[in-house]
Design an enzyme around this catalytic site. Structure first.
Site, PDB file in Angstrom:
ATOM      1  CG  ASP A  56      -8.733   4.814  -5.791  1.00 39.90           C
ATOM      2  OD1 ASP A  56      -9.335   5.852  -5.395  1.00 39.90           O
ATOM      3  OD2 ASP A  56      -8.774   3.966  -4.945  1.00 39.90           O
TER       4      ASP A  56
ATOM      5  CD  GLU B 245      -3.206  -0.847   0.575  1.00 40.41           C
ATOM      6  OE1 GLU B 245      -3.527   0.122   0.368  1.00 40.41           O
ATOM      7  OE2 GLU B 245      -3.852  -1.781  -0.067  1.00 40.41           O
TER       8      GLU B 245
ATOM      9  CB  THR C  23      -6.520   6.661  -0.357  1.00 41.83           C
ATOM     10  OG1 THR C  23      -7.482   6.187  -1.075  1.00 41.83           O
ATOM     11  CG2 THR C  23      -5.843   5.538   0.277  1.00 41.83           C
TER      12      THR C  23
END
Length: 282
Positions: free
Chosen positions: A85, A67, A90
């Site tokens: 995305d 990640e 995020t």
């Protein structure tokens, strides 16, 4: 939560959830296990699970390598970016997303515990943008305020607790129910972190259902290695359904490496690659 250097090709790892199980402590000592040998390990040998503190630390490093391109998972409390995305921002140790609801839940928990914190004022905006990639009401200061909050141990603990509640603990429980060892539990955890556990075809539960069409887990009388192979096949299929997740190296050159070596207990030393980068745990 993909490092920007890998953002074009690497999976985004943005949705989250979890499901895993216990472990075959003696299995990892046996090189190149086949399905029959792995399945034959006595239940008494399964003493340690992914929820063992040392194994959990390994799991966090493995996820962070995929990640965040780093084994330093605790440095990710302050991480935040929009990786393009479709899930908005995020952020954090497990890639909480403004567009998927888990970031909203996290900030709400933090605010319940510490009213008036630096992120509390964004709760109305997080409710509005949930389900979208919008930054409406979050820009321009939300990333800076997130990084400020990440210096607060109360916010760090809230991230830990939401990770466990939504992803890690459910993964461990499902893995244990399926009779899987530490590696199997980790494959569940990594899948639920990336795909979530909703009703869509690529969610964790449906990846598991797809695997069950091909093989049975140990709890149903199947071989552990054969079942994990089937699960990883189903995982790869799910990853390829979405461009942001289409790089499958976190399966191909990480989880399958451990499986091929028969390291069902995730015993160090561990060597793997993600997106071409090499990692090592002594």
């Amino acid at each position: 939560m993909v490092h920007p250097n890998h953002a074009a090709a690497a999976p985004s790892g943005t949705s989250r959830r979890a499901v895993l199980a216990f472990i075959g402590a003696s299995l990892a000592a046996v090189p190149l296990l086949d399905a029959q040998h792995a399945a034959a390990a006595p239940d008494a040998a399964r003493a340690v699970g992914l929820d063992d503190p040392a194994k959990k630390e390994i799991a966090m490093k493995l996820v962070s390598s995929a990640e965040n391109s780093s084994l330093d998972w605790k440095a990710q409390y302050k991480y935040i970016e929009d990786i393009g995305d479709g899930r908005g921002y995020t952020a954090g140790i497990i890639g909480f997303c403004s567009g998927t609801g888990d970031m909203l839940d996290l900030v709400q928990l933090y605010t319940d515990r510490k009213p008036g914190n630096v992120l509390a004022k964004y709760l109305p905006a997080l409710r509005r943008v949930n389900g979208s990639d919008s930054h409406d009401g979050l820009d321009p200061n939300f990333p800076e305020d997130w990084r400020k909050a990440a210096q607060d141990t109360a916010f760090q603990q809230a991230q830990n607790d939401e990770r466990d509640r939504v992803y890690f603990n459910p993964a461990v429980q499902q893995g244990k129910a399926d009779g899987l060892g530490v590696l199997g539990q980790f494959t569940y955890y990594d899948a639920i972190v990336m795909h979530g556990d909703g009703d869509d075809p690529t969610s964790f539960r449906n990846i598991r259902k797809r695997a069950l069409r091909t093989a049975k887990p140990p709890a149903q009388g199947g071989g552990e290695v054969a079942y994990l192979d089937a699960f990883l096949d189903a995982r790869v299929w799910a990853m390829k359904q979405e461009e942001a997740h289409s790089d499958t190296s976190r399966v191909d050159t990480e989880q399958r490496v451990f499986l091929r070596k028969g390291n069902l207990n995730l015993d160090p030393p561990l060597d793997w690659k993600v997106y071409g980068d090499s990692y090592h745990i002594a």
